[in-house]
Write an enzyme that holds these catalytic residues in place. Structure first.
Site, PDB file in Angstrom:
ATOM      1  CD  GLN A 159     -14.287  94.623 -48.766  1.00  0.00           C
ATOM      2  OE1 GLN A 159     -15.222  94.344 -48.300  1.00  0.00           O
ATOM      3  NE2 GLN A 159     -13.116  94.298 -48.303  1.00  0.00           N
ATOM      4  CB  CYS A 162     -16.668  87.383 -47.031  1.00  0.00           C
ATOM      5  SG  CYS A 162     -18.119  87.104 -46.395  1.00  0.00           S
ATOM      6  CE  LYS A 187     -11.620  91.088 -45.934  1.00  0.00           C
ATOM      7  NZ  LYS A 187     -12.821  91.396 -44.710  1.00  0.00           N
ATOM      8  CG  HIS A 246      -9.531  88.910 -41.013  1.00  0.00           C
ATOM      9  ND1 HIS A 246      -9.214  88.791 -39.906  1.00  0.00           N
ATOM     10  CD2 HIS A 246     -10.933  89.189 -41.195  1.00  0.00           C
ATOM     11  CE1 HIS A 246     -10.240  88.956 -38.985  1.00  0.00           C
ATOM     12  NE2 HIS A 246     -11.247  89.083 -39.844  1.00  0.00           N
TER      13      HIS A 246
END
Length: 105
Positions: free
Chosen positions: A3, A32, A73, A101
């Site tokens: 990742q 993030c 992601k 997420h």
């Protein structure tokens, strides 16, 4: 799976090619929320830049062998429709899988 956080297609490809022989795929972290990522245009900052996302994913898919996966992601966007539209950009750009997420930034 390796990742990486990136805001640059060129740097993403460079990093992916360095580890390519040691991993089965590359996952781009677009979720993030940490300030060091967002300030650098990485992580959740990419959720506002679908054109950059398309360039990163397309570049990775073209540069890597077909047996190496390209995934990403993300986090939920403010609406289901916006999340779906962003996921379509990822898919059309070469992402084989998308992890969502289930939290907002």
């Amino acid at each position: 799976i390796f990742q990486l956080g990136t805001a640059s297609a060129h740097l993403a490809v460079e990093a992916a090619q360095l580890v390519c022989n040691d991993v089965s795929g590359i996952d781009v972290n677009m979720g993030c929320p940490k300030s060091f990522s967002v300030k650098g245009g990485m992580g959740a900052a990419l959720l506002d830049k679908p054109e950059v996302v398309a360039e990163i994913l397309t570049s990775l898919r073209r540069a890597l062998p077909s047996e190496k996966s390209v995934t990403c992601k993300i986090r939920m966007l403010p609406s289901t429709e916006k999340t779906r539209d962003f996921m379509r950009v990822c898919e059309k750009s070469g992402a084989e899988a998308i992890t969502v997420h289930m939290r907002l930034r």
